[in-house]
Design an enzyme around this catalytic site. Structure first.
Site, PDB file in Angstrom:
ATOM      1  N   LEU A   1       0.822  -1.213   0.000  1.00  0.00           N
ATOM      2  CA  LEU A   1       0.000   0.000   0.000  1.00  0.00           C
ATOM      3  C   LEU A   1       0.854   1.261   0.000  1.00  0.00           C
ATOM      4  O   LEU A   1       1.838   1.362   0.744  1.00  0.00           O
ATOM      5  CB  LEU A   1      -0.916   0.001   1.225  1.00  0.00           C
ATOM      6  CG  LEU A   1      -2.005  -1.074   1.218  1.00  0.00           C
ATOM      7  CD1 LEU A   1      -2.679  -1.144   2.579  1.00  0.00           C
ATOM      8  CD2 LEU A   1      -3.033  -0.785   0.127  1.00  0.00           C
ATOM      9  N   CYS A   2       0.436   2.219  -0.793  1.00  0.00           N
ATOM     10  CA  CYS A   2       1.144   3.496  -0.906  1.00  0.00           C
ATOM     11  C   CYS A   2       1.381   4.142   0.450  1.00  0.00           C
ATOM     12  O   CYS A   2       2.472   4.634   0.734  1.00  0.00           O
ATOM     13  CB  CYS A   2       0.338   4.441  -1.797  1.00  0.00           C
ATOM     14  SG  CYS A   2       0.888   6.157  -1.791  1.00  0.00           S
ATOM     15  N   PHE A   3       0.324   4.115   1.298  1.00  0.00           N
ATOM     16  CA  PHE A   3       0.445   4.847   2.562  1.00  0.00           C
ATOM     17  C   PHE A   3       1.249   4.087   3.614  1.00  0.00           C
ATOM     18  O   PHE A   3       1.467   4.594   4.709  1.00  0.00           O
ATOM     19  CB  PHE A   3      -0.942   5.247   3.080  1.00  0.00           C
ATOM     20  CG  PHE A   3      -1.519   6.395   2.284  1.00  0.00           C
ATOM     21  CD1 PHE A   3      -1.032   7.684   2.453  1.00  0.00           C
ATOM     22  CD2 PHE A   3      -2.488   6.178   1.329  1.00  0.00           C
ATOM     23  CE1 PHE A   3      -1.521   8.744   1.700  1.00  0.00           C
ATOM     24  CE2 PHE A   3      -2.994   7.232   0.563  1.00  0.00           C
ATOM     25  CZ  PHE A   3      -2.501   8.518   0.749  1.00  0.00           C
TER      26      PHE A   3
END
Lengths: 128, 263
Positions: free
Chosen positions: B144-146
């Site tokens: 996930l990007c975050f």
């Protein structure tokens, strides 16, 4: 002795080989501009490529960029170990970091690209 | 280019909610629009349903269990997966010949730096992350990007350390660059906890600061325009009011299972 490199404005280099093929890679400037490389997708041997059209993709931590064929022709060899050794693109971009070999439709097509001096001038005008 | 757009302007479209493939098609159109305009153009996107967008080369089979069942689209840009729906998605396109299009980091820092300035004006100690990305150390990046950190990401302090609240990824085309940015506003309750991240509004609220999304977005866009030395020009309609058939055609590529399942 190797033939001198020619460069596309999109930062791919090409080197004519004695057997009539041409080796293609991307310049050290391009590798440095992309920063940390994480993935590369290459064409299959036998793929037809057209000058100025995408023949592969390369991903860095923040960006995906296309790789553009400097000349038209057929892919006759692919540096298949490169995606597992992406650091080679930075450490030896004009040697072990080659990407594909193409059999050009026109053996002299590369002559219309930038020579080393012209390419150096191009990147000097666009520092990272 | 809009008939009203002047070369020194920065056109901005606020689009109505649409499915993921249409958003991707609109961003491809945006790249062409940047070339026609001769400078940066911006689209603020919304999503018609909670949607997971994958980075261009993320492995489809590796989608975490907590995210299965969501609508899915694969972006042409790099980076990690994002759950859209409670984020503010901002796409900016610039010609490669524009100073912001010449290097990967420059565009990232200009757009993200403008948000940092806005949040700092609201007493939120946002900053650009500057440490090397995880992948540079040879370790596998989170899906996930975050959960990822790379130079230029916007992070804010939390009691546990820092939280990433804005990440972006680019597609660098031959003549233009499109940068997708996701500002996580509040946690997305459509996904289970391991894949859920606190948004900037929640982090701010915990610090005693109330943020209004419209106010933050307006100030952010104004900051981007100021940095680009251009005048914001809010467009009266959506991008599809202007280029609907083109965007519909471009969206077809992103509906194609061959694209979604490419890796």
């Amino acid at each position: 002795m190797s033939a001198p490199l020619r460069f596309a404005k999109s930062h791919e280099w090409i080197r004519p080989e004695a057997d009539g093929t041409a080796t293609v890679g991307i310049s050290k400037y391009a590798v440095e501009a992309l920063t940390d490389l994480v993935f590369m997708q290459l064409p299959k041997v036998g793929t037809r490529v057209e000058a100025g059209q995408s023949f592969g993709e390369i991903e860095s931590v923040k960006a995906v960029s296309d790789l553009y064929a400097p000349v038209s022709g057929e892919v006759v060899a692919v540096n298949s170990t490169l995606p597992d050794r992406l650091d080679t693109l930075g450490s030896d971009p004009y040697g072990e970091g080659w990407i594909v070999r193409i059999r050009p439709d026109d053996a002299r097509a590369h002559e219309g690209l930038l020579d080393q001096a012209a390419y150096d001038a191009l990147i000097a005008a666009n520092p990272h | 280019m809009s008939e009203r757009s002047a070369p020194e302007s920065l056109p901005v479209w606020f689009d109505t909610p649409v499915p993921g493939p249409v958003n991707m098609g609109a961003d491809e159109w945006l790249a062409a629009e940047a070339l026609r305009h001769g400078g940066p153009v911006i689209r603020v996107a919304r999503w018609s349903e909670p949607t997971l967008s994958l980075g261009a080369f993320q492995v489809r089979r590796a989608v975490p269990d907590a995210l299965r069942g969501l609508a899915l689209v694969r972006r042409p840009s790099g980076g990690g997966a994002i759950v859209h729906g409670t984020d503010l998605t901002v796409a900016i396109a610039v010609p490669r010949s524009h100073p912001w299009g010449e290097s990967v980091q420059r565009l990232y820092d200009e757009v993200h730096g403008a948000l940092v300035a806005v949040l700092r004006g609201h007493a939120i100690a946002a900053r650009l992350h500057r440490d090397a990305p995880v992948s540079a150390s040879g370790a596998e990046e989170p899906y996930l990007c975050f959960d990822r950190r790379s130079p230029g990401d916007v992070v804010v302090p939390t009691p546990a350390g820092t939280a990433k609240i804005l990440g972006s990824a680019q597609r660098r085309l031959q003549a233009a660059v499109v940068q997708h940015g996701s500002l996580l506003w509040v946690a997305n309750m459509a996904v289970a906890a391991p894949a859920r991240h606190a948004g900037v509004a929640e982090v701010a609220r915990a610090a005693g600061v109330a943020l209004a999304s419209d106010e933050i977005v307006d100030a952010w866009l104004a900051g981007i325009a100021a940095a680009a030395r251009r005048r914001l020009e809010m467009q009266s309609g959506c991008t599809w009011d202007q280029a609907g058939p083109v965007i519909t055609e471009l969206a077809g590529r992103f509906r194609d299972p061959a694209w979604t399942e490419r890796r």
